[in-house]
Design a protein around this motif. Sequence first.
Motif, short mmCIF file in Angstrom:
data_model
loop_
_atom_site.label_atom_id
_atom_site.label_comp_id
_atom_site.label_asym_id
_atom_site.label_seq_id
_atom_site.Cartn_x
_atom_site.Cartn_y
_atom_site.Cartn_z
N GLN A 48 36.81 49.87 40.83
CA GLN A 48 37.67 48.74 40.44
C GLN A 48 38.26 48.99 39.05
O GLN A 48 39.43 48.76 38.80
N GLN A 81 42.33 44.35 46.64
CA GLN A 81 41.20 45.02 46.02
C GLN A 81 39.89 44.72 46.77
O GLN A 81 39.12 45.62 47.08
N PRO A 139 38.77 33.23 39.32
CA PRO A 139 38.34 34.07 40.46
C PRO A 139 36.85 34.37 40.41
O PRO A 139 36.19 34.45 41.45
N ASN A 143 33.75 34.12 43.26
CA ASN A 143 32.87 35.27 43.54
C ASN A 143 31.39 34.91 43.35
O ASN A 143 30.54 35.32 44.13
N PRO A 254 43.82 46.37 29.39
CA PRO A 254 45.08 46.80 30.01
C PRO A 254 45.94 45.63 30.54
O PRO A 254 47.17 45.63 30.42
N ARG A 255 45.27 44.63 31.13
CA ARG A 255 46.01 43.47 31.66
C ARG A 255 46.78 42.77 30.53
O ARG A 255 47.94 42.39 30.68
#
Length: 378
Positions: A48, A81, A139, A143, A254-255
């Motif tokens: 991931q 994903q 999210p 989960n 990175p996001r």
Amino acid sequence: MKSKLKILNVVGARPNFMKIAPIAEAIEAHNQANRDHGIESLIVHTGQHYDEQMSKLFFEDLDIPRPDYNLGVGSGSHAYQTAEIMKRFEPVLEKERPDYILVVGDVNSTIACALVAKKLGVKVIHVEAGLRSFDMSMPEEINRILTDAISDLLFITEKSGETNLLKEGVTREKIHFVGNVMIDTLLRHKEKAECSEILVRVGLAEKGDLSIQPYAVLTLHRPSNVDDPMNLENIMKAVTEISRHLPVVFPVHPRTKKQMVGLNIGIADTIKLVDPLGYLDFLKLMSHARMVLTDSGGIQEETTVLGVPCITLRENTERPVTVEQGTNVIVGMERKNIVDQSLKVLNGNSKEGRLPELWDGKAAERIVEVLAGESPRL
Ligand code: UD1
């Protein structure tokens, strides 16, 4: 003779690596001490997270055994994903047929692998179970709830986890209060992290000089903060104001980087942008900070243990013990609240905080003790 218990450990994203490290180590120690009834343990990395800074550095810093499988899934929408992890994990599970899979935390890899295992009749262990933000727009909350609902053994980090799980109908026998594996890792690596040169690299200390300039740390990656331009701009305005009082070091996920470039957000000179850091560098950075501003879950816990004030840029937390007993304050995303609370800390009015129960570096040992009492399928 008793056959060996076989466990397949799953990791996928950055916050998983520091949770699996002490578990792998405790299994190894158990095997050394119990040569004829050890635990067979494999590691599957879903991929991931895949960048060197988001994954490889952590395996090196934390001496995590090389994964036995790497599923190479990469980024994509949640459905893509999650589905891709499930598709690629199923054949591994069919081949290995472990007694249990062990998943940690609340990322997409956690629920994807738990779901595959449960449907193949493989029991599921969830480490860091029971945490609830009660915010279904996260999210991770989805989960967490789903993973806990299908887990057979649930290891919790704080007492709120037990209350939440019992309310959701999980039976008491499945729940074990063991402490916090992420804190095991922190306590094991704190001394080693002091050798990191990160403060010299970001210009907050001179090589060999013991004096460190006061600074704050910022981390930001939650979709509700960074994918919403208004929130991201508000937060960055607040941080710019704070950075007039002391420099702010900002390792950029990175996001977040993608969003900041897309929105053309200007960054003041007093905010030092750096790439995501490895574990030891980040631990050193946090340890010496005057305060940490964050929307991460794990960092709320780590700052509590380090005794560093934490300003959480969210409306809620799934880790209430860090607020009730630790150094954490939840401030939301409003510019004024963030600035006011930060100035309060800078003026010396921060919470003292104390160590939550069982956050003593022995959580992984307790987990392995429970696992060693489980029988393998014969
Ligand atoms: C994930 C977790 C989050 C955790 C965070 C820690 C879920 C639902 N979210 O969020 O709970 O706090 O990891 O970092 O699982 N990217 C790269 N390189 C990488 C990984 C990601 O460039 O190695 C970029 C990609 O453009 C990707 C984006 O970052 O689309 C988001 O990555 P993703 O794994 O989808 O979620 P995170 O925001 O990292």
